[in-house]
Design a protein around this motif. Structure first.
Motif, PDB file in Angstrom:
ATOM      1  N   TYR A 144     -10.634   6.797  -8.359  1.00  0.00           N
ATOM      2  CA  TYR A 144      -9.187   6.938  -8.584  1.00  0.00           C
ATOM      3  C   TYR A 144      -8.584   5.616  -9.059  1.00  0.00           C
ATOM      4  CZ  TYR A 144      -9.866  11.317  -6.138  1.00  0.00           C
ATOM      5  OH  TYR A 144     -10.319  12.562  -5.781  1.00  0.00           O
ATOM      6  N   SER A 145      -9.402   4.777  -9.698  1.00  0.00           N
ATOM      7  CA  SER A 145      -8.928   3.478 -10.172  1.00  0.00           C
ATOM      8  C   SER A 145      -7.850   3.612 -11.239  1.00  0.00           C
ATOM      9  CB  SER A 145     -10.096   2.646 -10.710  1.00  0.00           C
ATOM     10  OG  SER A 145     -10.727   3.317 -11.779  1.00  0.00           O
ATOM     11  N   TRP A 146      -7.768   4.771 -11.860  1.00  0.00           N
ATOM     12  CA  TRP A 146      -6.763   5.026 -12.887  1.00  0.00           C
ATOM     13  C   TRP A 146      -5.366   5.276 -12.293  1.00  0.00           C
ATOM     14  CZ3 TRP A 146      -4.573   9.632 -11.663  1.00  0.00           C
ATOM     15  CH2 TRP A 146      -5.348  10.509 -10.881  1.00  0.00           C
ATOM     16  N   SER A 147      -5.318   5.519 -11.007  1.00  0.00           N
ATOM     17  CA  SER A 147      -4.078   5.993 -10.380  1.00  0.00           C
ATOM     18  C   SER A 147      -3.219   4.848  -9.853  1.00  0.00           C
ATOM     19  CB  SER A 147      -4.427   6.935  -9.221  1.00  0.00           C
ATOM     20  OG  SER A 147      -3.276   7.257  -8.461  1.00  0.00           O
ATOM     21  N   GLU A 148      -1.911   5.077  -9.808  1.00  0.00           N
ATOM     22  CA  GLU A 148      -0.993   4.124  -9.187  1.00  0.00           C
ATOM     23  C   GLU A 148      -1.239   4.019  -7.675  1.00  0.00           C
ATOM     24  OE1 GLU A 148       3.159   4.148 -10.058  1.00  0.00           O
ATOM     25  OE2 GLU A 148       2.860   5.050 -12.037  1.00  0.00           O
ATOM     26  N   PHE A 149      -1.950   4.996  -7.128  1.00  0.00           N
ATOM     27  CA  PHE A 149      -2.254   4.979  -5.700  1.00  0.00           C
ATOM     28  C   PHE A 149      -3.510   4.168  -5.371  1.00  0.00           C
ATOM     29  CE2 PHE A 149       0.273   8.876  -6.078  1.00  0.00           C
ATOM     30  CZ  PHE A 149       1.174   8.699  -5.037  1.00  0.00           C
ATOM     31  N   TYR A 150      -4.180   3.672  -6.406  1.00  0.00           N
ATOM     32  CA  TYR A 150      -5.472   3.014  -6.199  1.00  0.00           C
ATOM     33  C   TYR A 150      -5.378   1.812  -5.253  1.00  0.00           C
ATOM     34  CZ  TYR A 150      -9.589   0.175  -7.360  1.00  0.00           C
ATOM     35  OH  TYR A 150     -10.718  -0.601  -7.306  1.00  0.00           O
ATOM     36  N   LEU A 151      -4.516   0.857  -5.543  1.00  0.00           N
ATOM     37  CA  LEU A 151      -4.396  -0.337  -4.700  1.00  0.00           C
ATOM     38  C   LEU A 151      -3.847  -0.008  -3.314  1.00  0.00           C
ATOM     39  CD1 LEU A 151      -3.214  -3.068  -7.262  1.00  0.00           C
ATOM     40  CD2 LEU A 151      -5.492  -2.718  -6.274  1.00  0.00           C
ATOM     41  N   PRO A 152      -2.820   0.841  -3.199  1.00  0.00           N
ATOM     42  CA  PRO A 152      -2.387   1.240  -1.859  1.00  0.00           C
ATOM     43  C   PRO A 152      -3.499   1.935  -1.064  1.00  0.00           C
ATOM     44  CG  PRO A 152      -0.680   1.767  -3.439  1.00  0.00           C
ATOM     45  CD  PRO A 152      -1.885   1.325  -4.233  1.00  0.00           C
ATOM     46  N   LEU A 153      -4.302   2.733  -1.759  1.00  0.00           N
ATOM     47  CA  LEU A 153      -5.399   3.439  -1.097  1.00  0.00           C
ATOM     48  C   LEU A 153      -6.429   2.447  -0.564  1.00  0.00           C
ATOM     49  CD1 LEU A 153      -6.557   6.256  -0.452  1.00  0.00           C
ATOM     50  CD2 LEU A 153      -7.647   6.223  -2.697  1.00  0.00           C
ATOM     51  N   LYS A 154      -6.750   1.428  -1.358  1.00  0.00           N
ATOM     52  CA  LYS A 154      -7.692   0.402  -0.919  1.00  0.00           C
ATOM     53  C   LYS A 154      -7.146  -0.335   0.300  1.00  0.00           C
ATOM     54  CE  LYS A 154     -10.137  -2.135  -3.650  1.00  0.00           C
ATOM     55  NZ  LYS A 154     -10.603  -3.091  -4.687  1.00  0.00           N
ATOM     56  N   TYR A 155      -5.866  -0.616   0.280  1.00  0.00           N
ATOM     57  CA  TYR A 155      -5.240  -1.316   1.415  1.00  0.00           C
ATOM     58  C   TYR A 155      -5.297  -0.456   2.673  1.00  0.00           C
ATOM     59  CZ  TYR A 155      -1.855  -4.093   4.054  1.00  0.00           C
ATOM     60  OH  TYR A 155      -1.245  -4.879   5.014  1.00  0.00           O
ATOM     61  N   ALA A 156      -4.999   0.826   2.517  1.00  0.00           N
ATOM     62  CA  ALA A 156      -4.979   1.732   3.670  1.00  0.00           C
ATOM     63  C   ALA A 156      -6.346   1.864   4.314  1.00  0.00           C
ATOM     64  CB  ALA A 156      -4.465   3.110   3.242  1.00  0.00           C
ATOM     65  N   CYS A 157      -7.398   1.807   3.498  1.00  0.00           N
ATOM     66  CA  CYS A 157      -8.764   2.018   3.991  1.00  0.00           C
ATOM     67  C   CYS A 157      -9.468   0.728   4.397  1.00  0.00           C
ATOM     68  CB  CYS A 157      -9.599   2.734   2.935  1.00  0.00           C
ATOM     69  SG  CYS A 157      -9.088   4.435   2.631  1.00  0.00           S
TER      70      CYS A 157
END
Length: 292
Positions: free
Chosen positions: A33-46
């Protein structure tokens, strides 16, 4: 997870090999999901975490298989690690919600998700995570796995809602407290162990035994966690303690309660014939100090 995490966390260090594989699978899923605007928030959450629930799934699968997961065919291995990621993501989604509800501003030594990204992004990211979980579930093409993930999600929400009502009323019984944690926490432990058995093609007795193991361990885990932190938190367990005139006696009762659930969890493994070290690890996990 960096080197410092391993140095500070004996649990993570002990299960380094398993957790590395789980993290690799989770990273692959997130990278898709590196294409998504949620990518960096997702990495932070996990980021961070002990990966207890996916670890239980992996160990349960090996216990049923009576061998390392590497001995399974590639599709089975892929499914086990993919669903272990889904389990961790479901936990992550609940953590985002819990920190908002409980007004917790720190998580794993860092600003909580809603503090860093705001409330609106938190809600949307949790929704995005749910979409990833659904996608993983669809790829396994296993209706039982989908059902268990769905059931756990529903129970977790029910537990959170019940807790909100009880906290608002400032009145709670010990039975209600157990019901909350059985749903809010233990349901995902149960799903983890049960799904591991399902993906390893266990028979119904084995699947049920591991499901019971996960549920009982989850209850013990949360009671133990609440006992450790109750002086520092104003939550459900604190309300329960304050309702009792003899705090010290009640704390001792709850310590015995979590030990009893731990023993019951360990007993569930007795009927599963397995010589692999994974069963021994599951037994060891019923010693709650191993999570510290």
């Amino acid at each position: 997870m960096n080197e410092r995490d391993f140095q500070l966390n004996p649990f993570v260090e002990r299960f380094n090999e398993y957790i590395n594989k789980i993290n690799e699978s989770l990273s692959r899923e997130i990278e898709s999901y590196s294409w998504s605007e949620f990518y960096l928030p997702l990495k932070y959450a996990c980021h961070g975490g002990k990966r207890i629930r996916p670890l239980i799934l992996t160990l349960a699968a090996e216990t049923i298989n009576n061998d390392n997961i590497s001995s399974l065919n590639s599709k089975s291995r892929e499914n086990i690690f993919a669903v272990s990621s889904a389990i961790e993501l479901l936990h992550t989604e609940s953590v985002i919600h819990d920190d908002i509800i409980d007004s917790d501003n720190i998580r794993r030594g860092l600003p909580s998700f809603h503090v860093k990204y705001g409330y609106n992004a938190s809600i949307l990211t949790a929704d995005f995570i749910l979409g990833i979980i659904l996608n993983i579930s669809a790829k396994t093409n296993n209706n039982r796995v989908t059902h268990e993930l769905s059931t756990a999600s529903i129970k977790m929400s029910e537990g959170e809602m019940l807790e909100l009502r009880l906290v608002k009323n400032h009145k709670i019984s010990q039975e209600e407290y157990i019901t909350v944690i059985e749903n809010k926490t233990a349901s995902l432990f149960e799903a983890s162990a049960k799904i591991g058995a399902i993906l390893a093609n266990g028979n119904e007795d084995q699947i049920n035994a591991l499901a019971n193991f996960g549920r009982l361990l989850g209850i013990a885990y949360q009671i133990h966690d609440d006992l450790v932190d109750y002086n520092n938190e104003e939550r459900l367990f604190n309300i329960l303690v304050k309702q009792n005139d003899e705090d010290n006696i009640f704390i001792e009762i709850m310590e015995n309660t979590y030990l009893n659930y731990s023993r019951l969890a360990k007993k569930e493994l007795d009927g599963i014939e397995c010589n692999h070290h994974s069963k021994k690890i599951l037994q060891d996990l019923t010693n709650l100090s191993s999570f510290s």
